[in-house]
Design a protein around this motif. Structure first.
Motif, PDB file in Angstrom:
ATOM      1  N   ASN A   2       0.834  -1.198   0.000  1.00 55.15           N
ATOM      2  CA  ASN A   2       0.000   0.000   0.000  1.00 55.15           C
ATOM      3  C   ASN A   2       0.869   1.247   0.000  1.00 55.15           C
ATOM      4  OD1 ASN A   2      -2.048  -1.824   0.257  1.00 55.15           O
ATOM      5  ND2 ASN A   2      -2.682  -1.182   2.290  1.00 55.15           N
ATOM      6  N   ARG A   3       0.460   2.227  -0.797  1.00 57.62           N
ATOM      7  CA  ARG A   3       1.212   3.477  -0.855  1.00 57.62           C
ATOM      8  C   ARG A   3       1.025   4.271   0.437  1.00 57.62           C
ATOM      9  NH1 ARG A   3      -1.126   5.781  -6.466  1.00 57.62           N
ATOM     10  NH2 ARG A   3      -3.014   5.473  -5.224  1.00 57.62           N
ATOM     11  N   VAL A   4       2.027   5.057   0.775  1.00 59.93           N
ATOM     12  CA  VAL A   4       1.949   5.972   1.915  1.00 59.93           C
ATOM     13  C   VAL A   4       1.700   7.364   1.355  1.00 59.93           C
ATOM     14  CG1 VAL A   4       3.159   6.955   3.885  1.00 59.93           C
ATOM     15  CG2 VAL A   4       3.504   4.545   3.275  1.00 59.93           C
ATOM     16  N   CYS A   5       0.526   7.897   1.668  1.00 59.36           N
ATOM     17  CA  CYS A   5       0.087   9.168   1.088  1.00 59.36           C
ATOM     18  C   CYS A   5      -0.060  10.223   2.177  1.00 59.36           C
ATOM     19  CB  CYS A   5      -1.248   8.995   0.370  1.00 59.36           C
ATOM     20  SG  CYS A   5      -1.262   7.679  -0.860  1.00 59.36           S
ATOM     21  N   LEU A   6       0.688  11.298   2.062  1.00 64.26           N
ATOM     22  CA  LEU A   6       0.601  12.409   2.994  1.00 64.26           C
ATOM     23  C   LEU A   6      -0.251  13.509   2.372  1.00 64.26           C
ATOM     24  CD1 LEU A   6       3.065  10.794   3.961  1.00 64.26           C
ATOM     25  CD2 LEU A   6       4.192  12.957   4.490  1.00 64.26           C
ATOM     26  N   ALA A  17     -11.406  15.309   0.085  1.00 63.80           N
ATOM     27  CA  ALA A  17     -11.884  14.449  -1.000  1.00 63.80           C
ATOM     28  C   ALA A  17     -10.756  13.585  -1.553  1.00 63.80           C
ATOM     29  CB  ALA A  17     -12.496  15.294  -2.118  1.00 63.80           C
ATOM     30  N   ILE A  18      -9.569  14.163  -1.666  1.00 64.12           N
ATOM     31  CA  ILE A  18      -8.413  13.405  -2.151  1.00 64.12           C
ATOM     32  C   ILE A  18      -8.043  12.308  -1.151  1.00 64.12           C
ATOM     33  CG2 ILE A  18      -5.948  13.572  -2.662  1.00 64.12           C
ATOM     34  CD1 ILE A  18      -6.484  16.353  -3.812  1.00 64.12           C
ATOM     35  N   SER A  19      -8.088  12.630   0.131  1.00 64.50           N
ATOM     36  CA  SER A  19      -7.791  11.634   1.160  1.00 64.50           C
ATOM     37  C   SER A  19      -8.725  10.441   1.056  1.00 64.50           C
ATOM     38  CB  SER A  19      -7.911  12.263   2.554  1.00 64.50           C
ATOM     39  OG  SER A  19      -6.958  13.287   2.736  1.00 64.50           O
ATOM     40  N   LYS A  20     -10.006  10.715   0.848  1.00 61.62           N
ATOM     41  CA  LYS A  20     -10.985   9.631   0.726  1.00 61.62           C
ATOM     42  C   LYS A  20     -10.715   8.786  -0.517  1.00 61.62           C
ATOM     43  CE  LYS A  20     -14.705  12.076   3.142  1.00 61.62           C
ATOM     44  NZ  LYS A  20     -16.028  12.743   3.000  1.00 61.62           N
ATOM     45  N   ALA A  21     -10.314   9.439  -1.598  1.00 61.57           N
ATOM     46  CA  ALA A  21     -10.040   8.702  -2.827  1.00 61.57           C
ATOM     47  C   ALA A  21      -8.875   7.735  -2.639  1.00 61.57           C
ATOM     48  CB  ALA A  21      -9.737   9.685  -3.965  1.00 61.57           C
ATOM     49  N   PHE A  22      -7.815   8.195  -1.976  1.00 63.97           N
ATOM     50  CA  PHE A  22      -6.685   7.307  -1.699  1.00 63.97           C
ATOM     51  C   PHE A  22      -7.103   6.178  -0.758  1.00 63.97           C
ATOM     52  CE2 PHE A  22      -3.713  11.074  -2.547  1.00 63.97           C
ATOM     53  CZ  PHE A  22      -3.402  10.611  -3.812  1.00 63.97           C
ATOM     54  N   ALA A  23      -7.897   6.504   0.252  1.00 64.83           N
ATOM     55  CA  ALA A  23      -8.327   5.504   1.231  1.00 64.83           C
ATOM     56  C   ALA A  23      -9.141   4.403   0.563  1.00 64.83           C
ATOM     57  CB  ALA A  23      -9.125   6.168   2.345  1.00 64.83           C
ATOM     58  N   ARG A  24      -9.993   4.774  -0.375  1.00 63.05           N
ATOM     59  CA  ARG A  24     -10.822   3.785  -1.070  1.00 63.05           C
ATOM     60  C   ARG A  24      -9.964   2.791  -1.854  1.00 63.05           C
ATOM     61  NH1 ARG A  24     -14.052   8.519  -2.340  1.00 63.05           N
ATOM     62  NH2 ARG A  24     -15.927   8.551  -1.027  1.00 63.05           N
ATOM     63  N   GLU A  25      -8.774   3.231  -2.253  1.00 59.37           N
ATOM     64  CA  GLU A  25      -7.901   2.345  -3.011  1.00 59.37           C
ATOM     65  C   GLU A  25      -6.983   1.521  -2.112  1.00 59.37           C
ATOM     66  OE1 GLU A  25      -5.950   3.927  -6.354  1.00 59.37           O
ATOM     67  OE2 GLU A  25      -7.727   4.898  -7.142  1.00 59.37           O
ATOM     68  N   GLY A  26      -7.167   1.646  -0.797  1.00 58.31           N
ATOM     69  CA  GLY A  26      -6.398   0.844   0.129  1.00 58.31           C
ATOM     70  C   GLY A  26      -5.063   1.434   0.542  1.00 58.31           C
ATOM     71  N   GLY A  50     -13.468   1.550   4.850  1.00 59.04           N
ATOM     72  CA  GLY A  50     -13.136   0.128   4.774  1.00 59.04           C
ATOM     73  C   GLY A  50     -12.202  -0.260   3.663  1.00 59.04           C
ATOM     74  N   GLY A  51     -11.315   0.628   3.251  1.00 57.84           N
ATOM     75  CA  GLY A  51     -10.398   0.296   2.169  1.00 57.84           C
ATOM     76  C   GLY A  51      -9.222  -0.563   2.580  1.00 57.84           C
ATOM     77  N   GLY A  52      -9.014  -0.680   3.892  1.00 59.79           N
ATOM     78  CA  GLY A  52      -7.950  -1.552   4.374  1.00 59.79           C
ATOM     79  C   GLY A  52      -6.648  -0.864   4.693  1.00 59.79           C
ATOM     80  N   GLY A  53      -6.559   0.438   4.445  1.00 59.66           N
ATOM     81  CA  GLY A  53      -5.325   1.158   4.728  1.00 59.66           C
ATOM     82  C   GLY A  53      -5.180   1.503   6.204  1.00 59.66           C
ATOM     83  N   ASN A  54      -3.976   1.866   6.577  1.00 61.79           N
ATOM     84  CA  ASN A  54      -3.678   2.279   7.948  1.00 61.79           C
ATOM     85  C   ASN A  54      -3.671   3.805   7.986  1.00 61.79           C
ATOM     86  OD1 ASN A  54      -2.831   2.503  10.595  1.00 61.79           O
ATOM     87  ND2 ASN A  54      -0.694   2.020  10.132  1.00 61.79           N
ATOM     88  N   HIS A  55      -4.748   4.409   8.447  1.00 66.66           N
ATOM     89  CA  HIS A  55      -4.909   5.854   8.382  1.00 66.66           C
ATOM     90  C   HIS A  55      -4.628   6.506   9.728  1.00 66.66           C
ATOM     91  CE1 HIS A  55      -6.696   4.641   4.680  1.00 66.66           C
ATOM     92  NE2 HIS A  55      -7.800   4.182   5.253  1.00 66.66           N
ATOM     93  N   ILE A  84       3.480   9.498  -1.850  1.00 67.09           N
ATOM     94  CA  ILE A  84       2.743  10.640  -2.417  1.00 67.09           C
ATOM     95  C   ILE A  84       2.635  11.754  -1.384  1.00 67.09           C
ATOM     96  CG2 ILE A  84       0.535  11.427  -3.354  1.00 67.09           C
ATOM     97  CD1 ILE A  84       0.058   8.594  -4.370  1.00 67.09           C
ATOM     98  N   LEU A  85       2.899  12.967  -1.819  1.00 66.94           N
ATOM     99  CA  LEU A  85       2.669  14.150  -1.004  1.00 66.94           C
ATOM    100  C   LEU A  85       1.661  15.033  -1.716  1.00 66.94           C
ATOM    101  CD1 LEU A  85       3.295  16.291   1.217  1.00 66.94           C
ATOM    102  CD2 LEU A  85       5.113  17.122  -0.313  1.00 66.94           C
ATOM    103  N   VAL A  86       0.593  15.382  -1.017  1.00 63.04           N
ATOM    104  CA  VAL A  86      -0.399  16.304  -1.562  1.00 63.04           C
ATOM    105  C   VAL A  86      -0.365  17.590  -0.746  1.00 63.04           C
ATOM    106  CG1 VAL A  86      -2.837  16.717  -2.077  1.00 63.04           C
ATOM    107  CG2 VAL A  86      -1.885  14.411  -2.305  1.00 63.04           C
ATOM    108  N   ASN A  87      -0.061  18.698  -1.397  1.00 59.78           N
ATOM    109  CA  ASN A  87      -0.056  20.000  -0.742  1.00 59.78           C
ATOM    110  C   ASN A  87      -1.384  20.703  -1.025  1.00 59.78           C
ATOM    111  OD1 ASN A  87       2.585  20.167   0.511  1.00 59.78           O
ATOM    112  ND2 ASN A  87       3.419  20.188  -1.559  1.00 59.78           N
TER     113      ASN A  87
END
Length: 220
Positions: A2-6, A17-26, A50-55, A84-87
């Motif tokens: 799983n990717r680590v997305c900040l 909205a972006i956070s939710k999109a990443f979460a849905r993909e696990g 319920g995407g399975g990621g560690n948030h 991934i870094l999202v500013n």
């Protein structure tokens, strides 16, 4: 893996909205924002998907260079990578330039332009080691076309565009992508209801985007 997305500013609005999109993909999503109450609520929403990621969430002001360096170092130590870094964190205070103080200009520039430059510089150290990564900056159409009463905001977003273009060329050979998204006017907490209704009068169809929706997979 799983990717680590900040996601800076991931507790609400476009960042939310972006956070939710990443979460849905696990993906593992780490929200960084200033308000701990909003962070907790946003993280819980990600877990409910319920995407399975560690948030998780981290209190951090993108305008505080020392805090950004410390928090991102802790995250990198925990996960061992940053994909991934999202500013998306930022601020806006509309006003004609003649009615805008130097303090207001500097606060906005620090939040919208200097902050993303600092966070990008910090994560690049790890991304270069990985030989891959992605930085996504959230700009604005105002940075391209301008708007009355948004001189400081427009300047910060135009600067973010220039920064993105230059950095993309600097790190492309290292397998790192740097992109900017420049949305138009979207209903978020930053855009008040009255302002939203005023904007609708300038659109032939009399309507604006009502909510953020993502379709398909994210290939950032």
């Amino acid at each position: 893996m799983n990717r680590v997305c900040l996601v800076f500013g991931g507790s609400r609005g476009i960042g939310g909205a972006i956070s939710k999109a990443f979460a849905r993909e696990g993906d593992n999503v780490i929200i960084l924002a200033k308000n701990p109450t909003r962070i907790d609520a946003a993280v819980q929403k990600l877990k409910d998907l319920g995407g399975g990621g560690n948030h998780s969430g981290v209190v951090c002001n993108i305008s505080d260079e020392a805090a950004v360096e410390t928090r991102l170092a802790q995250i990198n130590e925990k996960y061992g990578r940053i994909d991934i870094l999202v500013n998306s964190a930022g601020m806006n205070k509309d006003g004609l330039l003649l009615r805008t103080s130097k303090k207001e200009v500097m606060e906005l520039m620090q939040s919208n332009l200097v902050g993303p430059m600092i966070s990008s510089r910090v994560v690049l150290k790890q991304m270069i080691k990985q030989k891959q990564g992605c930085i996504i900056n959230i700009g604005s159409i105002v940075g391209f076309k301008g708007n009355i009463g948004q001189t400081s905001y427009g300047a910060s977003k135009a600067g973010l565009l220039g920064f993105t273009r230059c950095l993309a060329k600097e790190v492309a050979s290292r397998g790192i992508r740097v992109n900017l998204i420049a949305p138009g006017f979207i209903r978020t907490d930053m855009t008040g209801g009255a302002q939203f209704l005023q904007m609708e009068h300038h659109i032939p169809m009399g309507r604006l985007v009502m909510q953020m929706r993502w379709q398909g997979q994210l290939y950032f």
